[in-house]
Design an enzyme around this catalytic site. Structure first.
Site, PDB file in Angstrom:
ATOM      1  N   HIS A  81       0.822  -1.206   0.000  1.00 60.42           N
ATOM      2  CA  HIS A  81       0.000   0.000   0.000  1.00 60.42           C
ATOM      3  C   HIS A  81       0.858   1.259   0.000  1.00 60.42           C
ATOM      4  O   HIS A  81       1.991   1.261   0.487  1.00 60.42           O
ATOM      5  CB  HIS A  81      -0.928   0.004   1.210  1.00 60.42           C
ATOM      6  CG  HIS A  81      -2.034  -0.990   1.114  1.00 60.42           C
ATOM      7  ND1 HIS A  81      -3.068  -1.044   2.019  1.00 60.42           N
ATOM      8  CD2 HIS A  81      -2.288  -1.964   0.210  1.00 60.42           C
ATOM      9  CE1 HIS A  81      -3.906  -2.002   1.683  1.00 60.42           C
ATOM     10  NE2 HIS A  81      -3.443  -2.589   0.580  1.00 60.42           N
ATOM     11  N   GLU A  83       0.624   4.013   1.741  1.00 63.55           N
ATOM     12  CA  GLU A  83       0.997   4.465   3.078  1.00 63.55           C
ATOM     13  C   GLU A  83       2.156   3.629   3.617  1.00 63.55           C
ATOM     14  O   GLU A  83       3.093   4.169   4.214  1.00 63.55           O
ATOM     15  CB  GLU A  83      -0.197   4.368   4.034  1.00 63.55           C
ATOM     16  CG  GLU A  83      -1.405   5.172   3.601  1.00 63.55           C
ATOM     17  CD  GLU A  83      -2.386   4.406   2.713  1.00 63.55           C
ATOM     18  OE1 GLU A  83      -3.545   4.835   2.625  1.00 63.55           O
ATOM     19  OE2 GLU A  83      -1.995   3.386   2.098  1.00 63.55           O
ATOM     20  N   CYS A 109      -6.449   1.672   5.140  1.00 61.72           N
ATOM     21  CA  CYS A 109      -7.090   0.447   5.617  1.00 61.72           C
ATOM     22  C   CYS A 109      -6.661   0.203   7.068  1.00 61.72           C
ATOM     23  O   CYS A 109      -5.806   0.909   7.610  1.00 61.72           O
ATOM     24  CB  CYS A 109      -6.685  -0.735   4.742  1.00 61.72           C
ATOM     25  SG  CYS A 109      -4.956  -1.236   4.932  1.00 61.72           S
ATOM     26  N   CYS A 112      -2.795  -0.449   7.481  1.00 65.48           N
ATOM     27  CA  CYS A 112      -2.028   0.798   7.351  1.00 65.48           C
ATOM     28  C   CYS A 112      -2.269   1.702   8.553  1.00 65.48           C
ATOM     29  O   CYS A 112      -1.337   2.332   9.057  1.00 65.48           O
ATOM     30  CB  CYS A 112      -2.388   1.522   6.058  1.00 65.48           C
ATOM     31  SG  CYS A 112      -1.757   0.696   4.581  1.00 65.48           S
TER      32      CYS A 112
END
Length: 150
Positions: A81, A83, A109, A112
């Site tokens: 991801h 992040e 999410c 994260c």
């Protein structure tokens, strides 16, 4: 250019997060993230395969083939991801991010969010919502500010 036309800091960094998302190699969603402290960019990240591995645009997306809904079965996704990549880049280069803000094109999410909490980031500004109520709950419990920027 009139000074009143200048973008706010949130707008400025969100525009940069959107630009970073353009590097994404994900077939389903392009996400960009920017970590900022004292109005200085510390790290950026976009979603894509780990370094050195083939990208989703080259090998396809198993989640797409299996018609898996957004937010489900994320463990079979080959991408990291945005992040996470921003956090990892900061760690890789020894950049302290405690107390920083994170700007991202999509709400983080739950995974994260847990990582963001543990790094000491205090505020997340996001452009699009993500269907993850647990992420919202643990952010609130931890005191992490999640700020929608629509």
């Amino acid at each position: 250019m009139d000074k009143s036309e200048r973008p706010s800091w949130d707008s400025y960094f969100m525009q940069i997060a959107q630009l970073v998302a353009g590097r994404s190699t994900c077939l389903r969603r392009q996400v960009g993230a920017v970590i900022v402290k004292d109005k200085q960019i510390l790290s950026t990240g976009y979603n894509g395969s780990p370094s050195g591995l083939k990208h989703c645009v080259e090998v396809g997306c198993l989640r797409q083939v299996l018609n898996i809904l957004s937010g489900e079965r994320t463990e079979i996704c080959r991408a990291v991801h945005a992040e996470q990549n921003a956090l990892l880049q900061a760690a890789r280069h020894g950049v302290a991010i405690e107390g920083a803000d994170l700007y991202t094109s999509v709400q983080p999410c739950v995974l994260c969010t847990k990582m963001i909490i543990n790094t000491g980031i205090k505020r997340v500004v996001y452009a699009s919502p993500y269907p993850d109520s647990m992420a919202m709950e643990i952010a609130e419990e931890s005191g992490l500010e999640l700020i929608p920027y629509y």
